[in-house]
Design a protein around this motif. Sequence first.
Motif, short mmCIF file in Angstrom:
data_model
loop_
_atom_site.label_atom_id
_atom_site.label_comp_id
_atom_site.label_asym_id
_atom_site.label_seq_id
_atom_site.Cartn_x
_atom_site.Cartn_y
_atom_site.Cartn_z
N ILE A 60 0.84 -1.18 0.00
CA ILE A 60 0.00 0.00 0.00
C ILE A 60 0.88 1.24 0.00
O ILE A 60 1.84 1.33 0.78
N PHE A 61 0.58 2.20 -0.86
CA PHE A 61 1.34 3.45 -0.93
C PHE A 61 0.44 4.61 -0.50
O PHE A 61 -0.65 4.78 -1.03
N ILE A 62 0.93 5.37 0.49
CA ILE A 62 0.20 6.57 0.91
C ILE A 62 1.16 7.75 0.92
O ILE A 62 2.36 7.60 1.15
N LEU A 97 -4.41 8.62 6.80
CA LEU A 97 -4.52 7.32 6.14
C LEU A 97 -3.74 6.26 6.91
O LEU A 97 -4.17 5.10 7.01
N LEU A 98 -2.59 6.65 7.44
CA LEU A 98 -1.81 5.71 8.25
C LEU A 98 -2.59 5.32 9.50
O LEU A 98 -2.61 4.15 9.90
N GLN A 99 -3.25 6.29 10.12
CA GLN A 99 -4.08 6.00 11.30
C GLN A 99 -5.23 5.07 10.94
O GLN A 99 -5.57 4.16 11.70
N ASP A 100 -5.82 5.30 9.76
CA ASP A 100 -6.93 4.46 9.32
C ASP A 100 -6.48 3.01 9.14
O ASP A 100 -7.17 2.08 9.58
N LEU A 101 -5.33 2.82 8.51
CA LEU A 101 -4.80 1.47 8.32
C LEU A 101 -4.46 0.83 9.66
O LEU A 101 -4.69 -0.37 9.88
N ALA A 102 -3.92 1.64 10.57
CA ALA A 102 -3.56 1.12 11.90
C ALA A 102 -4.79 0.68 12.68
O ALA A 102 -4.74 -0.31 13.43
N ASN A 103 -5.88 1.39 12.51
CA ASN A 103 -7.10 1.08 13.27
C ASN A 103 -7.97 0.03 12.60
O ASN A 103 -9.01 -0.36 13.14
N ASP A 104 -7.58 -0.40 11.41
CA ASP A 104 -8.31 -1.45 10.69
C ASP A 104 -7.69 -2.80 11.04
O ASP A 104 -6.65 -3.19 10.51
N ASN A 105 -8.32 -3.52 11.95
CA ASN A 105 -7.75 -4.78 12.43
C ASN A 105 -7.64 -5.85 11.36
O ASN A 105 -6.93 -6.85 11.55
N ASN A 106 -8.32 -5.66 10.25
CA ASN A 106 -8.24 -6.65 9.17
C ASN A 106 -7.06 -6.40 8.24
O ASN A 106 -6.75 -7.23 7.39
N PHE A 107 -6.40 -5.26 8.41
CA PHE A 107 -5.25 -4.96 7.56
C PHE A 107 -3.97 -5.46 8.22
O PHE A 107 -3.65 -5.09 9.36
N LYS A 108 -3.21 -6.28 7.50
CA LYS A 108 -1.98 -6.87 8.04
C LYS A 108 -0.87 -6.85 6.99
O LYS A 108 -0.05 -7.76 6.93
N GLY A 109 -0.86 -5.81 6.17
CA GLY A 109 0.06 -5.77 5.05
C GLY A 109 1.21 -4.79 5.19
O GLY A 109 1.58 -4.36 6.29
N LYS A 110 1.78 -4.42 4.05
CA LYS A 110 2.93 -3.52 3.97
C LYS A 110 2.47 -2.13 3.55
O LYS A 110 1.64 -2.00 2.66
#
Length: 362
Positions: A60-62, A97-110
Amino acid sequence: MESSSLKKAAILTLLLVVICVGSWELYLRNKGFPIDYNDDASLWSTQRRMIYKPIDQETIFIGASRIKFDLDIPTWERVTGEKAIQLSFVGTSPRPLLQDLANDNNFKGKVIVDVTEPIFFNRNTKRTEKSARDGLEFYKKWTPAQKVSASINNILESGFVFLDKTKLSLNAILDHLPVPKRKEVFIFPYFPAGFENCLSNRQNFMTQSFLQNPAKLKKQTDNWTILGALDKTPGITGDSLISVFQELKTSIDKIKARGGKVLFVRTPSSGGYWETEHIVYPKEKYWDPMLAYTNTPGIHFKDYPEIASLSCPEWSHLAPKDVLTFTESFIKILEQKGWSFPHKQNIALNQKLNSKTCNHGL
């Protein structure tokens, strides 16, 4: 009789519409306008919902606009054997966006976070984070009807130039009309045609017609100056800066705890932008402490000769030919940093097997 007349009128109307639309489409293509997708919240949401594949299958690129221009997605996917999901917003800090990915427990990627200091460390977060927050809000409320509409729009935009809302709609054309300056009224400058074009994967690119036109290049550097490229107002320091580092570390630690990975990248800038950025945001006071505080690896373009010499024709983004160089070099540097691409080995093996098969056939 009346029914026959209505039928003829309908056919004539249809023919006139087809001729007018077709003529307008041909005119735009002859003028060099490329296919350009509307980079709206729906297109972003289409990419956002694709982030849940295993860690070895996508990255993922942000960031802001630089990584949208500088990463060539086809090259990335061809070399690494994995998908690149572009979630950056133009002119926007990636911190929400980084906070959103951090708070999404289903996201476990790069995650690769592009850092453009004047945006990333800006005091006015209400402005610099607005597009990201609006995009996230839209995604959470994204309706089935909007999803279907986005799919239809994607198909239509892939075949017709005239559907470019950002440059060819009436409002976009009106925005290019010269408006007299008024005291204490800021007018956002218009960007020259060919500077900012978007593909369906949300990768941006500059056209050759833009790059080969000195007047357009000068117009864009003037735009950056208006938007603050030469502004030497000191960046945040002290507790404000530490607060940003803490916010980043909290998000990164959550992603790491689920088995994910995060890396920062500082993509190239040059000209007036770099002359200002390296003075206002010196690497030793912002970049290096950020990596140390968050315990996160980073790639700064000035640290690597293979990308340090790349120049941005309008100060802030790479030309398409250099985008290919940057992407290939970036992948090699990532591997040096310990990022593995398991499917890259499979690609090399398949190419070797195909080569042997072809030679045997000969």
